[in-house]
Design an enzyme around this catalytic site. Structure first.
Site, PDB file in Angstrom:
ATOM      1  N   TYR A 163       0.830  -1.207   0.000  1.00  0.00           N
ATOM      2  CA  TYR A 163       0.000   0.000   0.000  1.00  0.00           C
ATOM      3  C   TYR A 163       0.868   1.262   0.000  1.00  0.00           C
ATOM      4  O   TYR A 163       0.625   2.208  -0.773  1.00  0.00           O
ATOM      5  CB  TYR A 163      -0.910  -0.040   1.227  1.00  0.00           C
ATOM      6  CG  TYR A 163      -1.854   1.113   1.400  1.00  0.00           C
ATOM      7  CD1 TYR A 163      -3.088   1.131   0.760  1.00  0.00           C
ATOM      8  CD2 TYR A 163      -1.532   2.182   2.230  1.00  0.00           C
ATOM      9  CE1 TYR A 163      -3.977   2.185   0.939  1.00  0.00           C
ATOM     10  CE2 TYR A 163      -2.413   3.239   2.419  1.00  0.00           C
ATOM     11  CZ  TYR A 163      -3.630   3.234   1.771  1.00  0.00           C
ATOM     12  OH  TYR A 163      -4.497   4.276   1.951  1.00  0.00           O
ATOM     13  N   LYS A 167       1.061   4.084  -2.959  1.00  0.00           N
ATOM     14  CA  LYS A 167       0.743   5.478  -2.705  1.00  0.00           C
ATOM     15  C   LYS A 167       1.922   6.395  -3.051  1.00  0.00           C
ATOM     16  O   LYS A 167       1.722   7.536  -3.504  1.00  0.00           O
ATOM     17  CB  LYS A 167       0.326   5.670  -1.252  1.00  0.00           C
ATOM     18  CG  LYS A 167      -1.010   5.005  -0.903  1.00  0.00           C
ATOM     19  CD  LYS A 167      -2.127   5.470  -1.838  1.00  0.00           C
ATOM     20  CE  LYS A 167      -3.491   4.996  -1.385  1.00  0.00           C
ATOM     21  NZ  LYS A 167      -4.567   5.426  -2.303  1.00  0.00           N
TER      22      LYS A 167
END
Length: 307
Positions: A163, A167
């Site tokens: 994640y 990002k």
């Protein structure tokens, strides 16, 4: 005062069937925009119904944002249904949490595909449309891209290496988009939101103040997204914002903490050791730098770094 209205504009919002995406779609509609609502399931149709009750147009496009062709379909739906594409909000995302040493290939691939590839697919399709439109008109167009990054890209997230990496990629994609599309009248900015949604149900505690509007209500973030999408934000481009509660924080670009220079013009390992070790001597590899940085922003007591 600059215009914050979006009457006559058309927006595409991904992952808009629930949570933050739904709030963003409704905020854009409340500002007057027609909305193309994307999600994987029938919840998108429910949001379309809510938007139509606000007196603007809406249409659902079901599909997985990691399918590259969906980006083209979302753009063409906006143009065919409402005559233009003006705003893109890339919101869709998933989590497959794991410590790095337990992370498997499917957990990596799925998170990167939905977050980073999904952002890229729609951004590319929208950018191609705006570039062609601008060239045909011989003038800049109105275009806004709002991407969804996370504080995990800023400070890391031990249980979310996939994640956090996705990002970080989204932030870099945003900056590159801002640089490449400015000449055509298009802006691109990234938000790092905190919002209480199904995706963060196990992250945030209940609102300790029992506010009428929850301090972590996604509507608070959606208000800022609506502003970024408006004519009022025409000069805001290539920026990263942390957004939640009663706060919007503009993040500065990375800066050089300290420069080390060789006394002879070429470093030896001995000289590197002599200069760098004292600088890091009081730090440990386990030190949580994020805790110090987040504390400066945090007005709610929430210490989790997830959207």
């Amino acid at each position: 005062m600059s215009s914050t209205h979006l009457a006559g504009r058309t927006a595409v919002v991904t992952g808009a069937g629930a949570g933050l995406g739904r709030a963003e779609a409704l905020a854009l509609a409340a500002a007057g925009a027609n909305v193309v609502v994307n999600d994987m399931g029938p919840a998108a149709e429910d949001v379309v119904s809510e938007i139509k009750e606000l007196g603007v147009g809406a249409v659902a496009v079901l599909g997985d944002v990691s399918d590259w062709s969906l980006g083209e379909r979302l753009v063409s739906t906006a143009v065919d249904s409402f005559g233009s594409l003006d705003v893109v909000v890339n919101n869709a995302g998933i989590t497959r949490d794991s410590m790095l040493f337990n992370l498997d290939e499917s957990q990596w691939d799925s998170v990167i595909a939905v977050h980073l590839k999904g952002h890229a697919a729609l951004s590319r399709a929208a950018s191609a449309h705006w570039r062609n439109t601008s060239k045909a008109a011989g003038a800049p167009v109105f275009g806004r891209i709002v991407n969804t990054s996370s504080e995990a890209f800023l400070f890391g997230s031990a249980g979310q290496p996939n994640y956090a990496a996705a990002k970080a990629g989204i932030t870099a994609l945003t900056l590159a988009t801002a640089q490449g599309m400015a000449r055509y009248g298009v802006t691109a900015n990234a938000i790092c939101p905190r919002a209480r949604t199904e995706m963060t149900a196990n992250v945030f505690d209940a609102d300790p103040n029992a506010n009428q509007l929850d301090i972590l209500a996604p509507e608070r973030v959606a208000t800022f997204v609506s502003w970024l999408a408006s004519p009022a934000a025409a000069t805001v481009n290539g920026q990263v914002f942390v957004v939640y509660g009663d706060m919007v924080a503009l993040m500065a670009a990375p800066t050089v903490e300290r420069k080390f220079t060789s006394s002879t013009g070429t470093f030896t390992v001995e000289e590197l050791d002599e200069q760098l070790v004292p600088h890091f001597a009081e730090r440990s590899p386990q030190q949580n730098y994020a805790a110090y940085s987040v504390a400066e922003l945090d007005t709610t007591g929430v210490q989790q770094l997830n959207r």
